[in-house]
Design a protein around this motif. Structure first.
Motif, PDB file in Angstrom:
ATOM      1  N   MET A 463     -26.991  13.966  49.258  1.00  0.00           N
ATOM      2  CA  MET A 463     -27.961  12.948  48.887  1.00  0.00           C
ATOM      3  C   MET A 463     -27.270  11.695  48.358  1.00  0.00           C
ATOM      4  SD  MET A 463     -30.990  15.186  47.047  1.00  0.00           S
ATOM      5  CE  MET A 463     -32.208  13.895  47.339  1.00  0.00           C
ATOM      6  N   PHE A 464     -27.857  10.555  48.692  1.00  0.00           N
ATOM      7  CA  PHE A 464     -27.437   9.257  48.168  1.00  0.00           C
ATOM      8  C   PHE A 464     -28.665   8.676  47.469  1.00  0.00           C
ATOM      9  CE2 PHE A 464     -26.313   4.818  48.013  1.00  0.00           C
ATOM     10  CZ  PHE A 464     -24.916   4.775  48.016  1.00  0.00           C
ATOM     11  N   VAL A 465     -28.592   8.526  46.147  1.00  0.00           N
ATOM     12  CA  VAL A 465     -29.758   8.143  45.347  1.00  0.00           C
ATOM     13  C   VAL A 465     -29.475   6.815  44.668  1.00  0.00           C
ATOM     14  CG1 VAL A 465     -31.314   8.837  43.486  1.00  0.00           C
ATOM     15  CG2 VAL A 465     -30.315  10.576  44.991  1.00  0.00           C
ATOM     16  N   VAL A 466     -30.396   5.857  44.846  1.00  0.00           N
ATOM     17  CA  VAL A 466     -30.239   4.516  44.287  1.00  0.00           C
ATOM     18  C   VAL A 466     -31.298   4.286  43.216  1.00  0.00           C
ATOM     19  CG1 VAL A 466     -30.260   2.034  44.767  1.00  0.00           C
ATOM     20  CG2 VAL A 466     -29.292   3.633  46.444  1.00  0.00           C
ATOM     21  N   GLY A 467     -30.843   3.885  42.024  1.00  0.00           N
ATOM     22  CA  GLY A 467     -31.730   3.434  40.967  1.00  0.00           C
ATOM     23  C   GLY A 467     -31.454   1.980  40.663  1.00  0.00           C
ATOM     24  N   THR A 468     -32.430   1.279  40.092  1.00  0.00           N
ATOM     25  CA  THR A 468     -32.234  -0.131  39.761  1.00  0.00           C
ATOM     26  C   THR A 468     -32.410  -0.323  38.253  1.00  0.00           C
ATOM     27  OG1 THR A 468     -34.556  -0.759  40.106  1.00  0.00           O
ATOM     28  CG2 THR A 468     -33.103  -0.808  42.017  1.00  0.00           C
ATOM     29  N   TYR A 480     -32.538   9.428  38.040  1.00  0.00           N
ATOM     30  CA  TYR A 480     -31.277  10.143  37.799  1.00  0.00           C
ATOM     31  C   TYR A 480     -31.489  11.648  37.663  1.00  0.00           C
ATOM     32  CZ  TYR A 480     -26.720  11.114  35.627  1.00  0.00           C
ATOM     33  OH  TYR A 480     -25.467  11.604  35.343  1.00  0.00           O
ATOM     34  N   LYS A 481     -32.702  12.073  37.322  1.00  0.00           N
ATOM     35  CA  LYS A 481     -32.980  13.489  37.118  1.00  0.00           C
ATOM     36  C   LYS A 481     -32.755  14.332  38.371  1.00  0.00           C
ATOM     37  CE  LYS A 481     -36.307  12.892  33.380  1.00  0.00           C
ATOM     38  NZ  LYS A 481     -37.684  13.201  32.892  1.00  0.00           N
ATOM     39  N   ILE A 482     -32.624  13.684  39.509  1.00  0.00           N
ATOM     40  CA  ILE A 482     -32.364  14.413  40.748  1.00  0.00           C
ATOM     41  C   ILE A 482     -31.096  15.260  40.621  1.00  0.00           C
ATOM     42  CG2 ILE A 482     -30.954  12.628  41.851  1.00  0.00           C
ATOM     43  CD1 ILE A 482     -33.744  14.634  43.590  1.00  0.00           C
ATOM     44  N   LEU A 493     -26.110   5.784  42.727  1.00  0.00           N
ATOM     45  CA  LEU A 493     -25.724   4.377  42.645  1.00  0.00           C
ATOM     46  C   LEU A 493     -26.763   3.638  41.816  1.00  0.00           C
ATOM     47  CD1 LEU A 493     -24.274   2.131  45.393  1.00  0.00           C
ATOM     48  CD2 LEU A 493     -26.269   1.312  44.129  1.00  0.00           C
ATOM     49  N   LEU A 494     -26.310   2.937  40.798  1.00  0.00           N
ATOM     50  CA  LEU A 494     -27.176   2.125  39.953  1.00  0.00           C
ATOM     51  C   LEU A 494     -26.884   0.662  40.241  1.00  0.00           C
ATOM     52  CD1 LEU A 494     -29.250   1.929  37.639  1.00  0.00           C
ATOM     53  CD2 LEU A 494     -27.317   1.941  36.039  1.00  0.00           C
ATOM     54  N   TYR A 514     -23.204  -3.157  41.128  1.00  0.00           N
ATOM     55  CA  TYR A 514     -23.647  -1.759  41.141  1.00  0.00           C
ATOM     56  C   TYR A 514     -22.570  -0.868  40.510  1.00  0.00           C
ATOM     57  CZ  TYR A 514     -20.545  -1.317  45.216  1.00  0.00           C
ATOM     58  OH  TYR A 514     -19.451  -1.322  46.050  1.00  0.00           O
ATOM     59  N   ARG A 515     -22.986   0.334  40.152  1.00  0.00           N
ATOM     60  CA  ARG A 515     -22.100   1.391  39.672  1.00  0.00           C
ATOM     61  C   ARG A 515     -22.313   2.603  40.561  1.00  0.00           C
ATOM     62  NH1 ARG A 515     -21.144   0.389  33.718  1.00  0.00           N
ATOM     63  NH2 ARG A 515     -22.320  -1.496  33.223  1.00  0.00           N
ATOM     64  N   LEU A 516     -21.265   3.381  40.755  1.00  0.00           N
ATOM     65  CA  LEU A 516     -21.328   4.466  41.731  1.00  0.00           C
ATOM     66  C   LEU A 516     -20.502   5.647  41.261  1.00  0.00           C
ATOM     67  CD1 LEU A 516     -22.148   5.209  44.781  1.00  0.00           C
ATOM     68  CD2 LEU A 516     -19.841   4.440  45.354  1.00  0.00           C
TER      69      LEU A 516
END
Length: 583
Positions: A463-468, A480-482, A493-494, A514-516
């Motif tokens: 999984m690749f999960v993006v939050g803002t 992020y709870k994923i 990735l934030l 971004y942060r990763l």
């Protein structure tokens, strides 16, 4: 037979049409907000505050202390030693007083006295022992909305920017503001409250990536985009957008189009375009979006490109739906997904940001009665709820600019898309609010698909999960709870920006970072605050990082696949962007 404990009798849900009609009429006056929910919240707060004499004394002393500070500051305000923000400084996100004009006396004192009052009310409505957390949040939020109305930036006589504009233009700004106000009222009375998209027209200047509708049913059109490279990766990408708004948030102007970027990177892209429901679609269920949407799209892709796994992407509510579909597929041994990407999407709704202020039993029942009468949740109600979350930016600053400054924001593709709203079916939205928001069934393993529960822990697909960072709809810590809900490698990735502007972040556009970090399925979990402190920001767009991640999980490029399949009945399907997006 006695009814099952915890289950409301069916009569309570479907009967009492007079009550439901009354609630629907009441909603027109309250803007869709349940008065009972507000009353219960204020009763909880006031009752506990009334029985807390020490807390009362504390906030009373704070009033006296703040008043004394303000009086002393006023006496020395014109002194050269007096700093521009000696009492209280606006927060970084509060742009009402950001311009240098607000540092000039006496406007600086007006701004500081307002901010000081705002801070006092925040302290007074929070921190009282015994008040339910959600009720406290409702009271604090509603008081903040009322205070926002009284901000000195909202009035011509107390806003130095407006006064300066009036002096420079000889009052012409008020004439233009009056014209803007009249224009908006005419549009509102005509049933079109949102301004037109200007030069941004679907299929002409936005949603212009060339493609073909390759499948259509009563709920979706599936678009396959034409390749723009000689060779493409063998695994296609399926994009599942939210049906709260139109799909072309991911295919705006060519320079802002994620679709165009993906095809330029050698990917075959499929996009679901949802039909805008009407009153006759009142009984469309949440699971219909899975079967007629995700499942139908995957089946069509399999017909076009046989024996190929799919990179699936879900945005916002589309990401929640994709997670449900992926968990059901994992439960049933279906391995058609090569990877899963979630953009600003939630699967656990216990900390779903300020949007949860509108989600409790009283509010959901109230909304159900509104939708029961109309068959859908109207566009104006949904848009109003999102605007309230950022009333400073989306309501009051716009009113000041349009009616006091006499200006209009220059049109943009994102603004045109935001004005192109959609409706939500009664049954689907009721199930979404109750099963996911109220009961949190998906995260708790109680969500049923085809009569059997699904579990997110069955998902083993990378999984690749993006939050803002500034997301008010799907806060990044909720996304992020994923990490502890699935049993898969998760690359989180934030990115900078908000729910929309953070996702639409094309390379070359300034201001993005971004942060990763990747967590292996068997790695030790770390919390979001620790994660944030351990990952350094990287300047630039996150899009190249994601396509690099996809390419590492794709095969060697080869000749592009066919576009669609020949329909047995000879049915002709339109070119992209299709018909549903224009509804």
């Amino acid at each position: 037979m006695e009814p099952t404990a915890g289950v409301r009798p069916q009569q309570a849900v479907e009967s009492y049409p007079a009550d439901r009609a009354f609630h629907a009429a009441l909603a027109r006056l309250s803007g869709g907000i349940s008065p009972v929910a507000l009353l219960l919240a204020y009763t909880d707060w006031l009752s506990h505050l009334a029985t807390s004499p020490q807390r009362q004394l504390e906030i009373s002393q704070e009033v006296v202390r703040d008043g004394k500070r303000l009086f002393e500051a006023a006496q020395h305000f014109f002194s050269p030693q007096h700093g521009p923000w000696s009492l209280i400084r606006p927060s970084a996100w509060d742009r009402r007083f950001a311009r240098p004009e607000w540092e000039i006396p006496p406007f600086n004192l007006l701004a500081q006295s307002f901010l000081q009052a705002e801070q006092w009310w925040h302290n007074a409505t929070t921190g009282t022992r015994g008040v339910a957390k959600q009720n406290e949040a409702i009271v604090e939020f509603s008081v903040r909305q009322m205070l926002d109305v009284l901000a000195p930036s909202n009035f011509a006589a107390t806003n130095p920017e407006v006064l300066q504009k009036a002096f420079q233009s000889g009052g012409e700004n008020f004439v233009r503001g009056w014209q803007n106000w009249c224009s908006d009222w005419v549009r509102l009375l005509s049933g079109h409250p949102q301004p037109a998209g200007g030069d941004f027209v679907v299929g002409e200047t936005v949603a212009t990536s060339p493609g073909k509708v390759v499948f259509s049913n009563e709920l979706i059109e599936l678009i396959q985009y034409y390749p723009t490279t000689d060779k493409v990766h063998p695994q296609p990408i399926l994009i599942v957008p939210a049906w709260i708004m139109k799909y072309y948030i991911l295919d705006l102007s060519p320079q802002n189009s994620l679709v165009k970027y993906l095809t330029g990177q050698g990917f075959t892209v499929f996009m679901i375009s949802w039909r805008n429901p009407g009153a006759k679609d009142r009984d469309v269920a949440f699971d219909d979006y899975r079967t007629l949407g995700v499942e139908a799209a995957l089946a069509t892709i399999e017909d076009i490109i046989p024996d190929r796994q799919v990179h699936a992407l879900g945005y916002c509510l589309g990401g929640t739906l994709l997670s449900i579909a992926a968990a059901a597929m994992a439960r049933d041994g279906d391995n058609r997904l090569k990877s899963i990407t979630l953009l600003a999407a939630q699967v656990d709704f216990t900390e779903a940001g300020e949007l949860t202020l509108f989600i409790n039993e009283s509010q959901v029942a109230f909304l159900e009665d509104v939708m029961w009468q109309r068959g859908v949740l109207d566009t104006t109600q949904m848009a109003g709820a999102f605007q309230l979350l950022r009333s400073n930016d989306l309501i009051w600053s716009r009113l000041t600019r349009d009616y006091l400054m006499g200006e209009r924001s220059p049109p943009s593709d994102l603004m045109a898309w935001n004005a192109d709203a959609t409706r939500l079916p009664y049954r689907m939205h009721s199930e979404y609010l109750r099963k996911l928001f109220l009961n949190n069934d998906l995260a708790a393993g109680r969500y049923l698909v085809e009569g059997r529960p699904i579990s997110l822990s069955d998902i083993h697909t990378p999984m690749f999960v993006v939050g803002t960072v500034l997301d008010h709809v799907a806060p990044w810590k909720s996304a992020y709870k994923i990490h502890f809900l699935v049993d898969a490698d998760v690359t989180f990735l934030l990115t900078s920006g908000g729910h929309n502007a953070g996702i639409v972040a094309p390379p070359g556009e300034e201001g993005h970072s971004y942060r990763l970090r990747t967590k292996a399925a068997d790695a030790t979990y770390i919390g979001p605050d620790e994660w944030l402190n351990s990952v350094q920001p990287i300047e630039g767009s996150w899009w190249p990082e994601w396509t690099k991640w996809l390419a590492a999980r794709s095969g060697e490029p080869s000749a592009p696949p066919q576009i669609g399949i020949k329909l047995a009945d000879g049915q002709a399907l339109p070119d992209a962007p299709g018909d549903y997006v224009r509804q």
